[in-house]
Design an enzyme around this catalytic site. Structure first.
Site, mmCIF file in Angstrom:
data_model
loop_
_atom_site.group_PDB
_atom_site.id
_atom_site.type_symbol
_atom_site.label_atom_id
_atom_site.label_comp_id
_atom_site.label_asym_id
_atom_site.label_seq_id
_atom_site.Cartn_x
_atom_site.Cartn_y
_atom_site.Cartn_z
ATOM 1 C CG HIS A 187 -2.025 1.022 1.079
ATOM 2 N ND1 HIS A 187 -3.144 0.760 0.343
ATOM 3 C CD2 HIS A 187 -2.169 2.272 1.550
ATOM 4 C CE1 HIS A 187 -3.945 1.820 0.370
ATOM 5 N NE2 HIS A 187 -3.365 2.754 1.094
ATOM 6 C CB SER A 199 -7.632 5.485 6.097
ATOM 7 O OG SER A 199 -7.833 5.258 4.737
ATOM 8 C CE LYS A 221 -7.902 1.636 1.863
ATOM 9 N NZ LYS A 221 -8.118 2.970 2.417
ATOM 10 C CG ASP A 278 -11.050 3.674 4.530
ATOM 11 O OD1 ASP A 278 -10.630 4.677 5.148
ATOM 12 O OD2 ASP A 278 -10.631 3.366 3.408
ATOM 13 N NE ARG A 293 -8.836 11.025 6.268
ATOM 14 C CZ ARG A 293 -7.947 10.127 5.853
ATOM 15 N NH1 ARG A 293 -8.296 8.894 5.590
ATOM 16 N NH2 ARG A 293 -6.685 10.470 5.696
HETATM 17 N N1 URA Z 1 -4.387 5.948 1.500
HETATM 18 C C1 URA Z 1 -5.435 5.473 2.214
HETATM 19 O O1 URA Z 1 -5.934 4.373 1.986
HETATM 20 N N2 URA Z 1 -5.923 6.252 3.185
HETATM 21 C C2 URA Z 1 -5.419 7.456 3.490
HETATM 22 O O2 URA Z 1 -5.903 8.080 4.399
HETATM 23 C C3 URA Z 1 -4.320 7.943 2.740
HETATM 24 C C4 URA Z 1 -3.826 7.166 1.740
#
Ligand code: URA
Length: 430
Positions: free
Chosen positions: A84, A185, A189, A163, A170
């Protein structure tokens, strides 16, 4: 008796530490609809200003994780590793890495997000392929993983629904750049995916949410702590985002650039970072005895075309049909001087692409999959007056002159050749 949402907001507003139950209650009520968007917006802003303790951040991650289903992938015989990125401009490595790592025998279950602020999102990029669906059921997700080793989906009603809603909010309430919110966040996930380990690409620089190495280290450590608390293997790279990654910014343009890399062409920085992140995942997934060997595995898979063939299979399995669409109009932005490209205000480059239609100003805005910017130079390249610095891709009536000025202001040209910036800045312990 459960606290009123407004009481929880006030506690956070006043800098108090919230309990695990208060956080869980607030998140669950938001998902069920009894906390309104305006209340969640106020809560997010209170967190933005007052931060969260380690304990609160972990509780927020857990509450968001358990707002939906935690996928059980134990039926898959092998390691499940994801990657990620904390978000950047032109950051498209997931589309390259997924097939490389899966071709190496590591399962890659990817639950991704949409564009956030000036940054792009993996889901928007994939959905620029006509017909490509990121809204698969959990059963379809599992089935594709067992057949192809990699699947790309978004948060659904089932996976991290909190999320999905909070991320969109956001994006439009100025509450993105906040370590506890970013941590919760991302990690909610990722933990929902049923992974054994995670490689994180923490971006730092003018196009990242973290502008300084100090902030990036704080985020990297906070993310590592959550992963370790959840007993997951973790590897974190801090990488440069002082210029867009690769040359394409905008959804279908970026997918096209990913195809270039998978065909052994395309920009070096994007290729190098994709190989390094793939190697980290292959190593964490136990498919190489050290990182050097893992890099060789990733290179061999890329060069042989195996990753390209697998990506094409994934596209077709998820309903995508090539060729990629193209915008109707293009416009070249020309350099007004001679010199060397010495820097980018990368966030502005992302915003310029957004103004062409590649991103959202409001959460319900529709994006134009074909819109965006192709840069023709990277930091250190020589440029002559009259050379095209960038090409805009767009449809219909767009503020081209405004975008042109933004880009001319964002691309710094100096007489002295600058040092080529390092791409991978730090590795934060395993
Ligand atoms: N990527 C995400 O999944 N969430 C965030 O808050 C920032 C980047």
């Amino acid at each position: 008796m459960p606290a009123l949402p407004s009481e929880i907001i006030k506690l956070k507003r006043d800098g108090k530490e919230l309990s695990k139950n208060q956080i869980k209650e607030f998140i669950d009520s938001y998902v069920s609809g009894s906390v309104a968007d305006y209340q969640m917006s106020a809560f997010l802003m209170a967190v933005y200003f007052n931060g969260m303790s380690k304990r609160e951040t972990f509780s927020l991650t857990e509450a968001m994780l358990h707002s939906g289903l935690v996928i059980d992938l134990s039926f898959l015989n092998g390691s499940k590793i994801d990657k990620h990125s904390t978000g950047g401009v032109g950051d498209k490595t997931s589309l390259i890495i997924g097939p490389i790592v899966a071709a190496a025998g590591v399962f890659v279950p990817m639950v991704s997000g949409r564009g956030l602020g000036h940054t792009g999102g993996t889901l928007d990029k994939l959905e620029s392929i006509p017909g490509f669906s990121t809204q698969l059921s959990v059963e379809q997700f599992k089935d594709q993983l067992s057949r192809l080793g990699v699947c790309f989906i978004g948060q659904t009603k089932e996976i991290c629904p909190s999320d999905k809603k909070m991320y969109a909010l956001r994006d439009v309430t100025g509450t993105v750049e906040c370590v506890p919110l970013i941590c919760a966040s991302i990690m909610s996930k990722k933990l929902a995916e049923g992974i054994d380990g995670l490689v994180l690409d923490v971006k730092v620089g003018s196009g990242a949410f973290m502008k300084t190495i100090k902030e990036a280290r704080i985020l990297a450590k906070a993310l590592s702590a959550i992963a370790k608390g959840a007993k997951k293997k973790i590897s974190v790279l801090i990488t440069d985002m002082n210029q867009p990654l690769g040359k394409a910014i905008g959804n279908s343009l970026e997918v096209e650039e990913c195809f270039d890399i998978l065909k052994n062409r395309g920009p070096k920085d994007l290729r190098d970072l994709s190989i390094e992140l793939s190697a980290q995942m292959i190593f964490l997934g136990g498919k190489a005895k050290n990182l050097g060997a893992a890099r060789n595995v990733a290179e061999e898979i890329l060069i042989s075309g195996k990753a390209l063939r697998l990506f094409e299979e994934v596209v077709s399995a998820q309903g995508g049909k090539l060729p990629l669409p193209r915008a109707q109009s293009t416009y070249a932005i020309v350099s007004k001087k001679n010199g060397f490209i010495s820097g980018f205000q990368t966030e502005s480059v992302g915003l310029a692409s957004l103004l062409l239609g590649a991103g959202r100003k409001k959460s319900d805005d529709k994006i134009d999959p074909t819109a965006g910017v192709i840069l023709h130079y990277k930091i250190g390249d020589a440029v002559k007056k009259g050379n095209a610095l960038a090409t805009l891709h767009y449809n219909g009536d767009k503020p081209i002159k405004e975008v042109e000025q933004m880009l001319l202001d964002s691309i710094e040209i100096r007489l002295q050749k600058p040092k080529t910036p390092r791409l991978i800045l730090e590795k934060v312990g395993r």
